[in-house]
Design an enzyme around this catalytic site. Structure first.
Site, short mmCIF file in Angstrom:
data_model
loop_
_atom_site.label_atom_id
_atom_site.label_comp_id
_atom_site.label_asym_id
_atom_site.label_seq_id
_atom_site.Cartn_x
_atom_site.Cartn_y
_atom_site.Cartn_z
N GLU A 14 -6.41 -8.17 -0.48
CA GLU A 14 -6.98 -8.02 0.87
C GLU A 14 -8.45 -7.65 0.74
O GLU A 14 -8.79 -6.50 0.44
CB GLU A 14 -6.25 -6.93 1.68
CG GLU A 14 -4.86 -7.30 2.12
CD GLU A 14 -4.24 -6.24 3.04
OE1 GLU A 14 -4.99 -5.42 3.59
OE2 GLU A 14 -3.01 -6.25 3.20
N GLU A 67 0.81 -1.22 0.00
CA GLU A 67 0.00 0.00 0.00
C GLU A 67 0.85 1.27 0.00
O GLU A 67 0.42 2.31 0.49
CB GLU A 67 -0.98 -0.01 1.18
CG GLU A 67 -1.95 -1.18 1.12
CD GLU A 67 -2.99 -1.19 2.23
OE1 GLU A 67 -2.84 -0.39 3.18
OE2 GLU A 67 -3.94 -1.98 2.15
#
Length: 691
Positions: A102, A33
């Site tokens: 995710e 991320e």
């Protein structure tokens, strides 16, 4: 970073774990991320990503590398999606698969926050939408909830429980109906596998907020029908047939004709769990134990260790402690020339996360930040004596920041100013630049008190309750049986606990969530966010703390607490977790269970909806039916009640089918129960117990 990454890759290669070596590891990930924050670093951030990609691929793992949330991931790195929904995500090259690394099954709990949860209807909708729109790989975060044992919580104020409302909970118990419904969703998608891997979908609109995706090649066909409206159920026409689509749902048609599953219609049973309280069973005969069963040691206020050091000015905490401890003492002596007993105010500004202020050895006040704002300012009324006064400030962290642009510079601790206000003639005294003495950690930590085996534990003098900075110890027998175990810390303030030398984490039962933001029920329809569905408002964020059974002995277990603020350990109790009830609520419009797909073709009989119950343990049978109603039952599991229409045969039929069996199935139709009200959509609701 390169040395570390290469070390991990080499360890995997040495064990032949990569798929290219015949092992189970099919992907490697570099960074996580970073794309959410790389703009803050400008050109350097872009250069770093290119370097990281080149470095990773040079390690020759033989499997693909991915970067999560990195839209500009350089070839051949695959950019992937993390989030609550990824159906609209598109990789940065049409040669790369659409991957969801995710899928957030819930959300984490912060100390001071209400407990978040995510309805399974919404989670199932998100999964089906992803595969409807060309998804190839989907992974849950979290699938099994966890516990932040020791001081491992990944960020300030994240609670010790990391249950995450996951399909398998923190205690290892299947969370129903979330686990069961997702299992059915993936079975349904698996039935479409031949079509999904053969071609890309053709996506068409069936009307406002209505969408069909068809995977067809030759005689193989699978379809997904979606209603993304947040309010209205609709009936749509698709390929000459009519289909009812509840709001915010997806129907899966493995043959492009028949619905095997709709994400809003749950066939899986739900379960109500409960905690049974057991008193702390102290082992008799400990020479150290007092009449309460506890012994104790007081942690000294202020400087008590030989490795303390002086420093002019106020130090940032994390760089000073290097995370060896949550605690850093700031100590200063001042000479007060005013009148004894004079009231002044100690003004403190801190980067977080909490502090306790002591004046001349007595607790004067405390303050804490919160999960949204770590920094705080506090004014503490203090009483000084004439002459020498000692100010001891215990600053503490509650987990360290691990994400965000330049998070390494955010810091913690008392960086000031620290000012005495309200002195004679309205004067102030800035203490920030005086020579402070610092101590990293607690004396009890250095002495190894957490093991319970060292130190001079006291049991003779008056037992200290509701006093700060106390180490407590007791011995106990493990709760009987095999049910998961937790400790209820009601009555304690804030601190850390150890069982047989193993830290079960930070406890903080006095940090209460806001009264606002919770609802009795959560509407799954519409986009989910971490603040949408919450429970436990106005109550402590966490009172129960998981103790793995594997850490316990039948007897002779040692429990050690370090209490910062003040509490009463005699109020502590053990709890064990059980499944109290099983419930299911299936309508006559539900599709049959996925496992019965095509069974009507094979048997020649039409298969309809089925309500099924299964006891959670192999050695259990269904012992009672607490509720059964076929017609228009209302309510939720544990609170079902009869509607205006109800078959008088329902209870006896379900009892006959289920009691004494470890599992049972009952057809949901008027053929089974008779028709108590014609022309009305009906359903069957059942609540059962197992023993």
């Amino acid at each position: 970073m390169k040395r570390f990454t290469a070390k991990i890759v080499d360890m995997i290669k040495e064990e032949n774990l990569y798929a290219s070596q015949g092992g189970p590891v099919i992907l490697s990930q570099i960074e996580n991320e970073y794309g959410n924050i790389d703009s803050a670093y400008g050109a350097a951030g872009k250069s770093y990503i290119k370097w990281a990609a080149t470095m990773a691929t040079s390690l020759d793992t033989g499997v693909p590398w991915v970067m999560c949330q990195q839209a500009d991931a350089p070839d051949p790195i695959i950019n992937t999606c993390n989030g609550f929904y990824c159906d609209q995500f598109t990789p940065n090259s049409n040669t790369k698969p659409k991957m969801w690394t995710e899928n957030w099954s819930g959300w984490f709990l912060p100390f001071g926050g209400a407990v978040p949860y995510r309805p399974v209807e919404d989670l199932a909708f998100a999964v089906a939408r992803f595969f409807q729109r060309g998804g190839t790989f989907q992974n849950y975060y979290m699938y099994h909830g966890g516990t932040n044992f020791d001081r491992t919580s990944g960020g300030p104020f994240i609670a010790t429980s990391y249950d995450y409302d996951a399909p398998i909970d923190e205690y290892g118990i299947i969370r129903q109906p979330k686990w069961g419904h997702l299992k059915e969703v993936h079975k349904a998608i698996k039935l479409c596998e031949e079509a999904l891997i053969a071609t890309d979908p053709t996506i068409t609109s069936l009307g406002p907020n209505l969408e069909a995706a068809v995977y067809k090649t030759g005689s193989v066909c699978a379809a997904f029908l979606a209603n993304v409206d947040t309010k209205s159920d609709v009936t749509v026409n698709f390929s000459g047939n009519s289909y009812h689509l509840p709001a915010w749902s997806v129907s899966i048609l493995p043959d492009c004709k028949n619905v095997v599953l709709n994400t809003a219609k749950i066939n899986s049973a739900s379960a109500i769990s409960s905690f049974t309280t057991e008193s702390l069973k102290e082992d008799i005969g400990s020479s150290e134990a007092s009449s309460t069963g506890w012994s104790w040691i007081s942690e000294p206020v202020g400087i008590s260790k030989a490795d303390s050091f002086p420093q002019t000015g106020l130090l940032e905490q994390i760089n000073t402690t290097a995370d060896k401890s949550d605690y850093l003492w700031y100590s200063l002596s001042i000479d007060y020339k005013g009148d004894a007993g004079s009231q002044t105010v100690l003004h403190i500004e801190s980067l977080g996360h909490a502090l306790h202020a002591f004046i001349n050895g007595k607790l004067a006040g405390s303050q804490t930040g919160n999960s949204g704002k770590y920094k705080f300012t506090v004014d503490i009324p203090v009483t000084l004596v004439a002459g020498k006064n000692t100010i001891d400030l215990l600053s503490l962290t509650v987990g360290l920041q691990n994400y965000g642009a330049f998070f390494d510079t955010w810091g913690a601790g008392i960086t000031g100013p620290v000012i005495l206000k309200g002195l004679a003639n309205g004067n102030t005294l800035d203490l920030s630049y005086q020579k402070w003495t610092y101590q990293v950690g607690l004396k009890g930590e250095d002495l190894g008190l957490s093991s319970g085996s060292s130190g001079q534990w006291n049991s003779q003098s008056t037992f200290p309750k509701n006093q700060p900075l106390i180490w407590y110890k007791t011995t106990f027998a493990a709760p009987s049986g095999s049910d998961p175990v937790a400790i209820d810390f009601t009555g304690m303030g804030k601190g850390e606990a150890w069982v047989n030398g193993q830290s079960i984490g930070r406890y903080w039962p006095t940090y209460v969530a806001s009264d606002a933001g919770c609802t009795d029920s959560c509407n799954y329809r519409g986009p989910y966010s971490a603040s949408k569905c919450r429970r436990n408002c106005g109550k402590p964020s966490q009172t129960l703390y998981h103790v793995p059974r594997s850490w316990l002995k039948p007897s002779g277990n040692i429990l050690v607490l370090f209490e910062e603020k003040g509490g009463d350990p005699t109020q502590i109790s053990f709890v064990t977790k059980q499944t109290e009830s099983l419930c299911a609520h299936v309508s006559d419009s539900h599709p049959p269970p996925v496992d019965l797909w095509n069974s009507d073709t094979e048997s020649g009989r039409k298969v309809g909806p089925v309500l099924s119950l299964t006891c959670p343990h192999d050695n259990q049978v269904i012992s009672s039916i607490k509720f059964a109603s076929y017609g228009t039952p209302l309510g939720t599991c544990g609170n079902f009640y009869h509607g205006r229409c109800s078959s008088n045969k329902a209870l006896s039929i379900v009892q006959k089918a289920c009691i004494g069996s470890s599992s049972c199935s009952v057809g949901v139709s008027s053929e089974t129960f008779g028709n108590p009200c014609r022309g009305v959509a009906k359903s069957l609701a059942v609540e059962a117990t197992c023993a």
